[in-house]
Design a protein around this motif. Sequence first.
Motif, PDB file in Angstrom:
ATOM      1  N   UNK A  38     -11.228 -25.283   6.254  1.00 53.60           N
ATOM      2  CA  UNK A  38     -10.862 -24.109   5.469  1.00 53.60           C
ATOM      3  C   UNK A  38      -9.508 -24.427   4.853  1.00 53.60           C
ATOM      4  N   UNK A  39      -9.470 -24.481   3.528  1.00 49.83           N
ATOM      5  CA  UNK A  39      -8.256 -24.904   2.835  1.00 49.83           C
ATOM      6  C   UNK A  39      -7.306 -23.762   2.499  1.00 49.83           C
ATOM      7  N   UNK A  40      -7.855 -22.630   2.062  1.00 53.44           N
ATOM      8  CA  UNK A  40      -6.989 -21.541   1.634  1.00 53.44           C
ATOM      9  C   UNK A  40      -7.782 -20.240   1.588  1.00 53.44           C
ATOM     10  N   UNK A  41      -7.053 -19.139   1.608  1.00 55.12           N
ATOM     11  CA  UNK A  41      -7.639 -17.811   1.412  1.00 55.12           C
ATOM     12  C   UNK A  41      -6.870 -17.201   0.249  1.00 55.12           C
ATOM     13  N   UNK A  42      -7.583 -16.909  -0.834  1.00 56.59           N
ATOM     14  CA  UNK A  42      -6.948 -16.469  -2.068  1.00 56.59           C
ATOM     15  C   UNK A  42      -7.390 -15.043  -2.387  1.00 56.59           C
ATOM     16  N   UNK A  43      -6.443 -14.218  -2.784  1.00 54.28           N
ATOM     17  CA  UNK A  43      -6.763 -12.869  -3.250  1.00 54.28           C
ATOM     18  C   UNK A  43      -7.466 -13.015  -4.598  1.00 54.28           C
ATOM     19  N   UNK A  44      -8.714 -12.598  -4.668  1.00 46.96           N
ATOM     20  CA  UNK A  44      -9.524 -12.761  -5.866  1.00 46.96           C
ATOM     21  C   UNK A  44      -9.030 -11.977  -7.071  1.00 46.96           C
ATOM     22  N   UNK A  45      -8.093 -11.058  -6.859  1.00 50.36           N
ATOM     23  CA  UNK A  45      -7.537 -10.289  -7.982  1.00 50.36           C
ATOM     24  C   UNK A  45      -6.445 -11.073  -8.698  1.00 50.36           C
ATOM     25  N   UNK A  46      -6.041 -12.187  -8.108  1.00 49.61           N
ATOM     26  CA  UNK A  46      -4.999 -13.014  -8.712  1.00 49.61           C
ATOM     27  C   UNK A  46      -5.634 -14.200  -9.437  1.00 49.61           C
ATOM     28  N   UNK A  47      -4.854 -14.861 -10.269  1.00 49.26           N
ATOM     29  CA  UNK A  47      -5.355 -15.998 -11.035  1.00 49.26           C
ATOM     30  C   UNK A  47      -5.504 -17.214 -10.116  1.00 49.26           C
ATOM     31  N   UNK A  48      -6.734 -17.631  -9.914  1.00 50.83           N
ATOM     32  CA  UNK A  48      -7.032 -18.713  -8.970  1.00 50.83           C
ATOM     33  C   UNK A  48      -6.331 -20.016  -9.351  1.00 50.83           C
ATOM     34  N   UNK A  49      -6.406 -20.392 -10.641  1.00 52.14           N
ATOM     35  CA  UNK A  49      -5.805 -21.659 -11.065  1.00 52.14           C
ATOM     36  C   UNK A  49      -4.301 -21.675 -10.810  1.00 52.14           C
ATOM     37  N   UNK A  50      -3.618 -20.564 -11.113  1.00 54.93           N
ATOM     38  CA  UNK A  50      -2.173 -20.501 -10.885  1.00 54.93           C
ATOM     39  C   UNK A  50      -1.833 -20.669  -9.411  1.00 54.93           C
ATOM     40  N   UNK A  51      -2.627 -20.033  -8.553  1.00 55.98           N
ATOM     41  CA  UNK A  51      -2.365 -20.106  -7.111  1.00 55.98           C
ATOM     42  C   UNK A  51      -2.572 -21.524  -6.596  1.00 55.98           C
ATOM     43  N   UNK A  52      -3.651 -22.173  -7.023  1.00 63.68           N
ATOM     44  CA  UNK A  52      -3.932 -23.540  -6.565  1.00 63.68           C
ATOM     45  C   UNK A  52      -2.835 -24.494  -7.045  1.00 63.68           C
ATOM     46  N   UNK A  53      -2.426 -24.360  -8.284  1.00 68.33           N
ATOM     47  CA  UNK A  53      -1.353 -25.223  -8.805  1.00 68.33           C
ATOM     48  C   UNK A  53      -0.071 -25.002  -8.012  1.00 68.33           C
ATOM     49  N   UNK A  54       0.263 -23.741  -7.730  1.00 69.05           N
ATOM     50  CA  UNK A  54       1.464 -23.433  -6.949  1.00 69.05           C
ATOM     51  C   UNK A  54       1.380 -24.046  -5.553  1.00 69.05           C
ATOM     52  N   UNK A  55       0.237 -23.902  -4.899  1.00 68.67           N
ATOM     53  CA  UNK A  55       0.066 -24.456  -3.550  1.00 68.67           C
ATOM     54  C   UNK A  55       0.189 -25.978  -3.565  1.00 68.67           C
ATOM     55  N   UNK A  56      -0.464 -26.624  -4.522  1.00 68.77           N
ATOM     56  CA  UNK A  56      -0.404 -28.084  -4.588  1.00 68.77           C
ATOM     57  C   UNK A  56       1.004 -28.563  -4.922  1.00 68.77           C
ATOM     58  N   UNK A  57       1.692 -27.824  -5.783  1.00 68.43           N
ATOM     59  CA  UNK A  57       3.068 -28.183  -6.124  1.00 68.43           C
ATOM     60  C   UNK A  57       3.958 -28.085  -4.896  1.00 68.43           C
ATOM     61  N   UNK A  58       3.795 -27.001  -4.136  1.00 68.43           N
ATOM     62  CA  UNK A  58       4.580 -26.842  -2.894  1.00 68.43           C
ATOM     63  C   UNK A  58       4.261 -27.960  -1.916  1.00 68.43           C
ATOM     64  N   UNK A  59       2.956 -28.257  -1.764  1.00 68.41           N
ATOM     65  CA  UNK A  59       2.523 -29.265  -0.795  1.00 68.41           C
ATOM     66  C   UNK A  59       3.033 -30.649  -1.175  1.00 68.41           C
ATOM     67  N   UNK A  60       2.734 -31.048  -2.401  1.00 67.54           N
ATOM     68  CA  UNK A  60       3.123 -32.401  -2.809  1.00 67.54           C
ATOM     69  C   UNK A  60       4.619 -32.498  -3.086  1.00 67.54           C
ATOM     70  N   UNK A  61       5.228 -31.393  -3.452  1.00 66.87           N
ATOM     71  CA  UNK A  61       6.676 -31.379  -3.655  1.00 66.87           C
ATOM     72  C   UNK A  61       7.413 -31.589  -2.344  1.00 66.87           C
ATOM     73  N   UNK A  62       6.839 -31.119  -1.232  1.00 67.16           N
ATOM     74  CA  UNK A  62       7.443 -31.284   0.088  1.00 67.16           C
ATOM     75  C   UNK A  62       7.191 -32.669   0.670  1.00 67.16           C
ATOM     76  N   UNK A  63       6.246 -33.400   0.105  1.00 69.12           N
ATOM     77  CA  UNK A  63       5.914 -34.738   0.614  1.00 69.12           C
ATOM     78  C   UNK A  63       6.929 -35.781   0.195  1.00 69.12           C
ATOM     79  N   UNK A  64       7.629 -35.524  -0.899  1.00 73.02           N
ATOM     80  CA  UNK A  64       8.556 -36.534  -1.450  1.00 73.02           C
ATOM     81  C   UNK A  64       9.920 -36.436  -0.844  1.00 73.02           C
TER      82      UNK A  64
END
Length: 113
Positions: free
Chosen positions: A87-113
């Motif tokens: 289970x990767x994520x739980x997203x509120x369907x009333x929000x923009x899915x693409x924006x949320x995924x980009x934000x999550x990936x940015x946080x994740x990969x931004x913390x890796x460096x």
Amino acid sequence: MEIKEIIASQFAEDDLNEIADYYFSLSPDYVEKIILEFEKNVMSLQKHPKSGRVVPELDRQGISQYRELIQGYYRIVYEIAENKIIVHTIVDGRRNFEDIIILKLTRYYGNKN
């Protein structure tokens, strides 16, 4: 296909905690109900791993390994990997899915460096 294990990612755990925190101030009883419902839905994947649909926004980008269960306003995004469910994520369907995924990936990969 036999699913032997269900794993929640850190994103999914954080998402569930955020949902619980939000609803706790409104109704502690509702928090218990919604968490039990999430657990029941996710555990149902053990017997029916393909019961969720392919995530349409990702499928349009040629990414078809992610599926989702719909629970009320929430989209529980998961992946079938060998004999386990992640289970990767739980997203509120009333929000923009693409924006949320980009934000999550940015946080994740931004913390890796």
